[in-house]
Write an enzyme that holds these catalytic residues in place. Structure first.
Site, PDB file in Angstrom:
ATOM      1  N   HIS A 287       1.811   2.658  -9.916  1.00 25.28           N
ATOM      2  CA  HIS A 287       0.764   3.032  -8.973  1.00 25.28           C
ATOM      3  C   HIS A 287      -0.549   2.442  -9.491  1.00 25.28           C
ATOM      4  O   HIS A 287      -0.934   2.701 -10.640  1.00 25.28           O
ATOM      5  CB  HIS A 287       0.603   4.550  -8.914  1.00 25.28           C
TER       6      HIS A 287
ATOM      7  N   VAL B  14      11.207   7.575  -6.325  1.00 22.54           N
ATOM      8  CA  VAL B  14      11.902   6.316  -6.034  1.00 22.54           C
ATOM      9  C   VAL B  14      12.311   5.708  -7.374  1.00 22.54           C
ATOM     10  O   VAL B  14      11.444   5.365  -8.195  1.00 22.54           O
ATOM     11  CB  VAL B  14      11.006   5.339  -5.239  1.00 22.54           C
TER      12      VAL B  14
ATOM     13  N   ARG C  62       0.850  -1.189   0.000  1.00 20.74           N
ATOM     14  CA  ARG C  62       0.000   0.000   0.000  1.00 20.74           C
ATOM     15  C   ARG C  62       0.887   1.240   0.000  1.00 20.74           C
ATOM     16  O   ARG C  62       1.865   1.295   0.747  1.00 20.74           O
ATOM     17  CB  ARG C  62      -0.894   0.021   1.246  1.00 20.74           C
ATOM     18  N   ASP C  63       0.505   2.234  -0.818  1.00 23.80           N
ATOM     19  CA  ASP C  63       1.271   3.488  -0.792  1.00 23.80           C
ATOM     20  C   ASP C  63       1.093   4.157   0.567  1.00 23.80           C
ATOM     21  O   ASP C  63      -0.013   4.210   1.112  1.00 23.80           O
ATOM     22  CB  ASP C  63       0.815   4.424  -1.919  1.00 23.80           C
ATOM     23  N   ILE C  64       2.171   4.673   1.109  1.00 22.74           N
ATOM     24  CA  ILE C  64       2.135   5.282   2.446  1.00 22.74           C
ATOM     25  C   ILE C  64       1.350   6.599   2.429  1.00 22.74           C
ATOM     26  O   ILE C  64       0.846   7.027   3.466  1.00 22.74           O
ATOM     27  CB  ILE C  64       3.583   5.478   2.954  1.00 22.74           C
TER      28      ILE C  64
ATOM     29  N   HIS D 266       8.135   1.214 -10.468  1.00 27.79           N
ATOM     30  CA  HIS D 266       6.929   0.771  -9.769  1.00 27.79           C
ATOM     31  C   HIS D 266       5.720   1.369 -10.470  1.00 27.79           C
ATOM     32  O   HIS D 266       5.790   2.480 -11.005  1.00 27.79           O
ATOM     33  CB  HIS D 266       6.951   1.210  -8.302  1.00 27.79           C
TER      34      HIS D 266
ATOM     35  N   ASN E 145       5.366   7.039 -13.018  1.00 21.99           N
ATOM     36  CA  ASN E 145       6.098   8.297 -13.149  1.00 21.99           C
ATOM     37  C   ASN E 145       7.482   7.955 -13.673  1.00 21.99           C
ATOM     38  O   ASN E 145       8.134   7.033 -13.193  1.00 21.99           O
ATOM     39  CB  ASN E 145       6.192   9.005 -11.807  1.00 21.99           C
TER      40      ASN E 145
HETATM   41  P1  5GP Z   1       6.966   7.940  -7.263  1.00 24.02           P
HETATM   42  O1  5GP Z   1       6.777   9.353  -6.779  1.00 24.02           O
HETATM   43  O2  5GP Z   1       8.435   7.572  -7.313  1.00 24.02           O
HETATM   44  O3  5GP Z   1       6.225   7.605  -8.519  1.00 24.02           O
HETATM   45  O4  5GP Z   1       6.265   7.022  -6.163  1.00 24.02           O
HETATM   46  C1  5GP Z   1       6.871   6.646  -4.971  1.00 24.02           C
HETATM   47  C2  5GP Z   1       5.751   6.338  -4.016  1.00 24.02           C
HETATM   48  O5  5GP Z   1       6.290   5.579  -2.936  1.00 24.02           O
HETATM   49  C3  5GP Z   1       5.077   7.571  -3.410  1.00 24.02           C
HETATM   50  O6  5GP Z   1       3.703   7.602  -3.789  1.00 24.02           O
HETATM   51  C4  5GP Z   1       5.282   7.398  -1.905  1.00 24.02           C
HETATM   52  O7  5GP Z   1       4.146   7.782  -1.164  1.00 24.02           O
HETATM   53  C5  5GP Z   1       5.590   5.917  -1.772  1.00 24.02           C
HETATM   54  N1  5GP Z   1       6.465   5.608  -0.657  1.00 24.02           N
HETATM   55  C6  5GP Z   1       7.653   6.216  -0.362  1.00 24.02           C
HETATM   56  N2  5GP Z   1       8.211   5.658   0.711  1.00 24.02           N
HETATM   57  C7  5GP Z   1       7.362   4.677   1.120  1.00 24.02           C
HETATM   58  C8  5GP Z   1       7.412   3.748   2.212  1.00 24.02           C
HETATM   59  O8  5GP Z   1       8.338   3.707   3.019  1.00 24.02           O
HETATM   60  N3  5GP Z   1       6.363   2.871   2.301  1.00 24.02           N
HETATM   61  C9  5GP Z   1       5.330   2.878   1.415  1.00 24.02           C
HETATM   62  N4  5GP Z   1       4.359   1.977   1.601  1.00 24.02           N
HETATM   63  N5  5GP Z   1       5.254   3.747   0.385  1.00 24.02           N
HETATM   64  C10 5GP Z   1       6.260   4.633   0.241  1.00 24.02           C
END
Ligand code: 5GP
Length: 113
Positions: free
Chosen positions: A102, A96, A30-32, A100, A87
């Site tokens: 979403h 990150v 799950r996204d945090i 990945h 993204n």
């Molecule tokens: P990005 O912005 O790289 O497309 O997505 C990275 C996602 O990882 C973000 O939506 C962020 O909320 C999520 N995220 C970052 N750190 C953590 C974490 O420690 N645990 C979880 N579950 N999600 C995370």
């Protein structure tokens, strides 16, 4: 060898986060900071690919596996309909650099993008 990404550390149990599903080569959490009623991240177990463009070029079967896992999760956690967002690059919001997807679902009928 690059530093383990945050997702690799979650996969290895070094950072707590429930792994809600996994396949041979991918897993989901799950996204945090959820942006929709259902907001899951589908992630390859390898951190070899930084973004979806690298993944598509390097291992299209793994990209297909991610999409299949996203579809399964959307059926389990919502009504089966979902948005899939990758993204690619910091200027598009990527934070990150371990590819990945979403998976966003639930209550998205009014949104068009
Ligand atoms: P990005 O912005 O790289 O497309 O997505 C990275 C996602 O990882 C973000 O939506 C962020 O909320 C999520 N995220 C970052 N750190 C953590 C974490 O420690 N645990 C979880 N579950 N999600 C995370």
């Amino acid at each position: 060898m690059s530093e383990p990404s945050i997702f690799t550390r979650i996969l290895n149990g070094e950072i707590p986060s429930e792994i809600v599903a996994q396949t041979e080569n991918a897993f989901a959490i799950r996204d945090i900071h959820p942006q929709a009623p259902v907001h899951l991240l589908v992630i390859p177990k390898t951190q070899q690919y930084r973004d979806v463009v690298e993944l598509a070029a390097g291992d299209p079967a793994l990209l297909t596996e991610l999409i299949g896992l996203a579809n399964t999760l959307a059926a389990e956690h919502a009504d089966g309909d979902f948005r899939l967002v990758f993204n690619r690059g910091a200027n598009a919001g990527q934070t990150v650099f371990h590819v990945h997807a979403h998976v966003l679902a639930g209550g998205l009928e009014e949104r068009h993008l």
